[in-house]
Design a protein around this motif. Structure first.
Motif, short mmCIF file in Angstrom:
data_model
loop_
_atom_site.label_atom_id
_atom_site.label_comp_id
_atom_site.label_asym_id
_atom_site.label_seq_id
_atom_site.Cartn_x
_atom_site.Cartn_y
_atom_site.Cartn_z
N UNK A 84 65.54 17.00 82.54
CA UNK A 84 64.98 18.05 83.00
C UNK A 84 64.91 17.88 84.52
N UNK A 85 65.69 18.37 85.33
CA UNK A 85 65.50 18.20 86.94
C UNK A 85 64.54 19.04 87.62
N UNK A 86 64.83 20.44 87.24
CA UNK A 86 64.10 21.36 87.89
C UNK A 86 63.36 22.25 87.13
N UNK A 144 62.24 25.55 81.94
CA UNK A 144 62.19 26.75 81.40
C UNK A 144 63.23 26.97 80.17
N UNK A 145 64.37 26.87 80.45
CA UNK A 145 65.38 26.68 79.51
C UNK A 145 65.21 25.84 78.48
N UNK A 200 64.08 27.39 74.56
CA UNK A 200 64.91 26.97 73.20
C UNK A 200 63.88 26.30 72.35
N UNK A 201 63.02 25.69 72.80
CA UNK A 201 62.00 25.16 71.73
C UNK A 201 61.21 26.37 70.93
N UNK A 202 60.97 27.25 71.63
CA UNK A 202 59.86 28.14 71.22
C UNK A 202 60.94 29.14 70.35
N UNK A 215 55.20 21.46 70.04
CA UNK A 215 56.16 20.72 71.16
C UNK A 215 55.55 20.23 72.21
N UNK A 216 55.74 19.34 73.12
CA UNK A 216 55.24 19.06 74.26
C UNK A 216 56.38 18.49 75.18
N UNK A 217 56.41 19.23 76.43
CA UNK A 217 57.26 18.54 77.49
C UNK A 217 56.90 17.89 78.48
N UNK A 218 57.20 16.77 78.46
CA UNK A 218 56.84 15.96 79.76
C UNK A 218 57.71 15.93 80.77
#
Length: 112
Positions: A14-16, A21-22, A26-28, A36-39
């Motif tokens: 995940x660069x930017x 958001x992308x 997709x996870x949603x 889900x948890x994004x770090x």
């Protein structure tokens, strides 16, 4: 094959904020994922729910066009699954914050 409750930790580049958001979109869109948890800084994504881990990783790879590396997969016992389904039935009208609070223990065990 029976689908059980899994918690999966993946590494996705995940660069930017656009990549963030992308991946989040997709996870949603994946109906099998309950949490889900994004770090962003650690480039880790933690997902939980009733799914087949390899199928979800392949689906995320196809939709985001990003490399997905599975770091850890944890399967939870049937007793916890029965408790989770009862919790879901009682909380159908509540928002996602209470759902996330009930699964906080599962997320914490995935992070360890």
């Amino acid at each position: 094959m029976t689908v059980k409750y899994f918690c999966m930790v993946m590494r996705i580049n995940i660069d930017c904020s656009g990549c963030y958001r992308k991946v989040k979109r997709v996870l949603l869109d994946v109906p099998e994922l309950e949490i889900h948890l994004l770090e962003k800084k650690q480039t880790r994504v933690i997902v939980g729910g009733r799914f087949i881990p390899q199928d979800v990783a392949i689906m995320i790879r196809k939709k985001t066009n990003r490399r997905v590396e599975i770091l850890d997969i944890q399967e939870f016992s049937e007793d916890k699954d029965a408790e989770l389904t009862e919790d879901h039935k009682s909380m159908t009208n509540n928002n996602n914050w209470t759902l996330l609070a009930t699964h906080q223990h599962q997320i914490e065990t995935c992070l360890v």
